[in-house]
Design a protein around this motif. Structure first.
Motif, mmCIF file in Angstrom:
data_model
loop_
_atom_site.group_PDB
_atom_site.id
_atom_site.type_symbol
_atom_site.label_atom_id
_atom_site.label_comp_id
_atom_site.label_asym_id
_atom_site.label_seq_id
_atom_site.Cartn_x
_atom_site.Cartn_y
_atom_site.Cartn_z
ATOM 1 N N LEU A 65 0.896 -1.087 0.169
ATOM 2 C CA LEU A 65 -0.111 0.011 -0.094
ATOM 3 C C LEU A 65 0.663 1.110 -0.067
ATOM 4 O O LEU A 65 0.583 2.147 -0.593
ATOM 5 C CB LEU A 65 -1.040 -0.153 1.175
ATOM 6 C CG LEU A 65 -2.292 0.798 1.437
ATOM 7 C CD1 LEU A 65 -3.171 0.624 0.061
ATOM 8 C CD2 LEU A 65 -3.069 0.765 2.634
ATOM 9 N N VAL A 90 -0.361 9.965 4.702
ATOM 10 C CA VAL A 90 -1.393 8.849 4.312
ATOM 11 C C VAL A 90 -0.937 7.644 5.041
ATOM 12 O O VAL A 90 -1.771 6.825 5.515
ATOM 13 C CB VAL A 90 -1.636 8.645 2.842
ATOM 14 C CG1 VAL A 90 -2.514 7.530 2.619
ATOM 15 C CG2 VAL A 90 -2.142 9.868 2.027
ATOM 16 N N LEU A 93 -2.036 7.202 8.343
ATOM 17 C CA LEU A 93 -3.392 6.646 8.698
ATOM 18 C C LEU A 93 -3.510 4.946 8.615
ATOM 19 O O LEU A 93 -4.311 4.279 9.331
ATOM 20 C CB LEU A 93 -4.247 7.368 7.466
ATOM 21 C CG LEU A 93 -5.675 6.912 7.428
ATOM 22 C CD1 LEU A 93 -6.381 7.174 8.575
ATOM 23 C CD2 LEU A 93 -6.278 7.533 6.183
ATOM 24 N N SER A 94 -2.893 4.463 7.381
ATOM 25 C CA SER A 94 -2.775 3.062 7.383
ATOM 26 C C SER A 94 -2.146 2.180 8.728
ATOM 27 O O SER A 94 -2.532 1.269 9.213
ATOM 28 C CB SER A 94 -1.929 2.619 6.073
ATOM 29 O OG SER A 94 -2.434 3.368 5.137
ATOM 30 N N LEU A 97 -4.522 2.365 11.402
ATOM 31 C CA LEU A 97 -5.911 1.269 11.265
ATOM 32 C C LEU A 97 -5.157 0.062 11.622
ATOM 33 O O LEU A 97 -5.890 -0.856 12.189
ATOM 34 C CB LEU A 97 -6.252 1.622 10.068
ATOM 35 C CG LEU A 97 -7.041 2.691 9.746
ATOM 36 C CD1 LEU A 97 -7.507 2.831 8.156
ATOM 37 C CD2 LEU A 97 -8.344 2.823 10.524
ATOM 38 N N THR B 48 -9.175 -4.903 6.983
ATOM 39 C CA THR B 48 -8.278 -4.754 5.786
ATOM 40 C C THR B 48 -8.807 -3.856 4.568
ATOM 41 O O THR B 48 -8.246 -3.010 4.083
ATOM 42 C CB THR B 48 -8.031 -5.904 5.065
ATOM 43 O OG1 THR B 48 -7.712 -7.045 6.244
ATOM 44 C CG2 THR B 48 -6.756 -5.971 4.248
ATOM 45 N N LEU B 49 -10.065 -4.045 4.283
ATOM 46 C CA LEU B 49 -10.716 -3.328 3.027
ATOM 47 C C LEU B 49 -10.773 -1.650 3.466
ATOM 48 O O LEU B 49 -10.763 -0.969 2.652
ATOM 49 C CB LEU B 49 -11.967 -3.723 2.662
ATOM 50 C CG LEU B 49 -11.945 -5.080 1.794
ATOM 51 C CD1 LEU B 49 -13.390 -5.708 1.754
ATOM 52 C CD2 LEU B 49 -11.203 -4.773 0.441
ATOM 53 N N MET B 51 -8.645 -0.440 5.498
ATOM 54 C CA MET B 51 -7.431 0.529 5.352
ATOM 55 C C MET B 51 -7.385 0.711 4.000
ATOM 56 O O MET B 51 -6.512 1.916 3.973
ATOM 57 C CB MET B 51 -6.495 -0.576 5.953
ATOM 58 C CG MET B 51 -5.090 0.014 6.060
ATOM 59 S SD MET B 51 -4.003 -1.277 6.699
ATOM 60 C CE MET B 51 -3.707 -2.326 5.211
ATOM 61 N N TYR B 52 -7.542 -0.126 3.080
ATOM 62 C CA TYR B 52 -7.300 0.231 1.558
ATOM 63 C C TYR B 52 -8.214 1.175 1.176
ATOM 64 O O TYR B 52 -7.568 2.439 0.673
ATOM 65 C CB TYR B 52 -7.353 -0.927 0.810
ATOM 66 C CG TYR B 52 -6.693 -2.413 1.057
ATOM 67 C CD1 TYR B 52 -5.377 -2.010 1.689
ATOM 68 C CD2 TYR B 52 -7.078 -3.411 0.926
ATOM 69 C CE1 TYR B 52 -4.707 -3.182 1.933
ATOM 70 C CE2 TYR B 52 -6.658 -4.712 1.333
ATOM 71 C CZ TYR B 52 -5.231 -4.646 1.661
ATOM 72 O OH TYR B 52 -4.386 -5.626 1.981
ATOM 73 N N TYR B 54 -9.563 3.811 2.835
ATOM 74 C CA TYR B 54 -9.348 5.072 3.578
ATOM 75 C C TYR B 54 -8.019 5.720 2.858
ATOM 76 O O TYR B 54 -8.013 6.949 2.681
ATOM 77 C CB TYR B 54 -9.234 4.975 5.125
ATOM 78 C CG TYR B 54 -10.451 4.711 5.711
ATOM 79 C CD1 TYR B 54 -11.769 5.477 5.355
ATOM 80 C CD2 TYR B 54 -10.457 3.787 6.890
ATOM 81 C CE1 TYR B 54 -12.922 5.327 6.085
ATOM 82 C CE2 TYR B 54 -11.744 3.834 7.655
ATOM 83 C CZ TYR B 54 -13.025 4.683 7.370
ATOM 84 O OH TYR B 54 -14.023 4.246 7.744
ATOM 85 N N SER B 55 -7.025 4.921 2.693
ATOM 86 C CA SER B 55 -5.775 5.320 2.177
ATOM 87 C C SER B 55 -6.002 5.780 0.871
ATOM 88 O O SER B 55 -5.557 6.900 0.311
ATOM 89 C CB SER B 55 -4.552 4.246 2.191
ATOM 90 O OG SER B 55 -4.684 3.791 3.459
ATOM 91 N N VAL B 58 -7.827 9.145 0.529
ATOM 92 C CA VAL B 58 -7.210 10.454 0.952
ATOM 93 C C VAL B 58 -6.152 10.735 -0.468
ATOM 94 O O VAL B 58 -6.257 11.806 -0.900
ATOM 95 C CB VAL B 58 -6.277 10.005 2.064
ATOM 96 C CG1 VAL B 58 -5.289 11.355 2.587
ATOM 97 C CG2 VAL B 58 -6.869 9.792 3.340
ATOM 98 N N VAL B 59 -5.773 9.484 -1.160
ATOM 99 C CA VAL B 59 -4.633 9.748 -2.118
ATOM 100 C C VAL B 59 -5.597 10.619 -3.330
ATOM 101 O O VAL B 59 -5.112 11.427 -3.998
ATOM 102 C CB VAL B 59 -4.078 8.707 -2.641
ATOM 103 C CG1 VAL B 59 -3.333 8.815 -3.882
ATOM 104 C CG2 VAL B 59 -3.211 8.133 -1.508
#
Lengths: 255, 72
Positions: A65, A90, A93-94, A97, B48-49, B51-52, B54-55, B58-59
């Motif tokens: 990621l 960013v 943030l990951s 989480l 997990t989903l 986390m993906y 949200y990131s 933001v991008v």
């Protein structure tokens, strides 16, 4: 189940090496496929997979990621130094989480102020030594125009608070501790150092070897001290000197 | 070398990667919608989903802001 972790690591290595050789799109494609495969795998094999394995795979997805975020984040600011906080913001943030979801204790993350008076001077010395050695190998360009107080403060904030903290939390506090639970202390350290090596280098085989040795040193320090401020300081000081001080005071390639 | 970020990348690569990330965001959200009612849905998949998503979100916002600044 360990086999799948090895396969995912292999995917990361191949993706990173492709990017290193200039095939950025193929590398990115491999990373995204790897990421989606991990999601589908843990979804379909959830019941027969141990919590440790799932946590380790989750740690690996953080690396994938990170690279996707890195490549997709637009350069809103002209200077590279100001681009980093957008990427690592960013990533924070990951990281947050993952820590929240896996309920990783503060102690396990290495967030402690124990023996900091002893550790910090040692960390600064190690950081300076590694920066000098690495400068002779890589000769990076300076990320600041000149050595002024505002510039030094800016590069220090970016290198310590953003890059140092985010990367050390990612590699040491999360990935290494997850791997240690699955593979044991020795292999956990070596596998993390291997991933650190391929992710952290941007030039050839010498760079990978150097980053691998650096990764083993940092991982070993973390295992012995369980102090993330120690390794963050090493990384921060090293990067400030490598990308801020040395290219300006010693612009020639030989020290 | 001590920074994991790849910084010597061209604007074209960033644009394409941004498109990949947006597609990835759509896939992650679609997967969430598909799995939420299935027997495969559990806390781990959800986390997990999240986390993906949200990131990537933001991008995506950063990309939108960047494009707005380009237009302005």
């Amino acid at each position: 189940m360990k086999k799948y972790i090895y396969l995912s690591i292999l995917g990361i290595v191949i993706g990173e090496l492709m990017m290193l050789s200039g095939d950025v799109y193929y590398g990115l494609g491999i990373h995204i496929i790897n990421l989606m495969t991990i999601i589908l795998y843990i979804t379909s094999r959830d019941r027969d997979m141990s919590q440790e394995t799932k946590n380790a795979l989750s740690g690996l997805t953080l690396i994938l990621l990170f690279r996707v975020i890195n490549l997709a984040t637009p350069k809103i600011f002209v200077t590279t130094l100001l681009w980093y906080p957008l990427i690592y913001g960013v990533l924070f943030l990951s990281i947050y989480l993952i820590i929240k979801d896996q309920q990783i204790p503060i102690k396990e993350l290495g967030i402690t102020s124990n023996r900091l008076i002893v550790y910090l001077p040692i960390a600064i010395i190690i950081g300076i030594i590694i920066a000098i050695v690495e400068y002779q190998i890589s000769h990076p360009k300076s990320l600041i125009e000149n050595i002024t107080v505002p510039n030094v403060i800016l590069i220090s904030i970016v290198m310590i608070i953003f890059i140092g903290t985010a990367e050390e939390l990612m590699f040491r506090s999360i990935l290494q501790t997850r791997f240690e639970k699955v593979f044991g202390l020795k292999y956990g350290l070596l596998l993390t150092a291997g991933i650190f090596a391929v992710v952290n280098t941007n030039y050839g085989i010498v760079g990978i070897i150097f980053a691998g040795i650096f990764g083993i040193i940092l991982g070993y320090i973390f295992q012995k001290t369980r102090s993330i401020p120690f390794t963050i300081t090493v990384r921060g000081i090293e990067n400030i000197i490598l990308f801020g001080i040395l290219p300006i005071i010693l612009p020639v390639t030989i020290i | 070398m001590s920074i994991a970020t790849m910084s010597n990348i061209s604007p074209e690569v960033i644009n394409t990667s941004g498109a990949f990330t947006t597609a990835f965001l759509v896939i992650a959200i679609t997967l969430s919608l598909l799995l939420v009612e299935s027997k495969y849905w559990n806390k781990y998949v959800s986390d997990t989903l999240d986390m993906y998503s949200y990131s990537a979100l933001v991008v995506f916002i950063e990309i939108v802001i960047f494009n707005i600044t380009l237009v302005i």
